[in-house]
Design a protein around this motif. Structure first.
Motif: not given
Length: 204
Positions: A118-127
């Motif tokens: 979440i903090e690293g904004e990786w969630y934006t590239m997940m389905d």
């Protein structure tokens, strides 16, 4: 390729969940393993750490002295952020490189085990984002019994991370792990049959 971002917190049971799907043959990228790779001797990541924190964070053989570095950053938020900024780009590039490798061989499902999802904004590239959730009292009790921490030590570690309650709004699926190991396995069996098997059965 269906990308699942798996997140949780210390003593939430995220490793248990990942192991379940690993045992089912689902490939994964573990950011902790990547973080170790990018600070091996001769890497740009290790050079960045030495440039920032000094050569006393190295062992005699040139490898990273994790205990020495941990002692510097653990109770100092500013130093911890400094460490993250040293490694962030190297970790990101390696994870994207591994993602491309999995895509090139038509991998149907890939799990990302990234502590700072979440903090690293990786969630934006997940389905989908899957959160392994426990309430804070359960998290504290498990940490104390598992690691032998005092209440203060357990809470210090929990409070050094983003609260699980704050992660809930990012999650497409919340895997509640406040119950027994058997209850967790039953939930994972359902997730496997209802969510993942249909993807695996589609022609690639």
């Amino acid at each position: 390729m269906f990308k699942i971002g798996l997140t949780g917190g210390i003593a939430s049971g995220k490793s248990t969940v990942l192991t379940y799907f690993k045992d089912k043959g689902i490939p994964y990228i573990d950011a902790d393993i990547v973080a170790r790779e990018v600070v091996e001797p001769g890497t740009k990541g290790l050079k960045a750490i030495v440039d920032t924190f000094g050569s006393h964070v190295l062992q005699d053989d040139g490898t990273l002295n994790r205990e020495a570095l941990g002692a510097i950053v653990f109770h100092n938020e500013e130093k911890r952020q400094l460490l993250n900024s040293c490694l962030k780009t190297h970790i990101r590039n390696r994870i994207l490189e591994l993602t491309s490798q999995y895509e090139s061989v038509n991998t149907p499902i890939l799990i990302y085990d990234i502590p700072l999802l979440i903090e690293g904004e990786w969630y934006t590239m997940m389905d989908e984002v899957w959160l392994v959730y426990v309430n804070e009292p359960t998290q504290k009790d498990r940490l104390m019994s598992r690691n032998g921490y005092t209440k203060e030590d357990a809470l210090a570690r929990i409070n050094s991370q983003m609260r699980l309650d704050d992660k809930r709004s990012y999650a497409d699926l919340i895997i509640d792990n406040n119950g027994t190991p058997q209850a967790l396995t039953a939930k994972l069996d359902t997730i496997w049959s209802e969510r993942l098997e249909p993807i695996l059965q589609k022609p690639q």
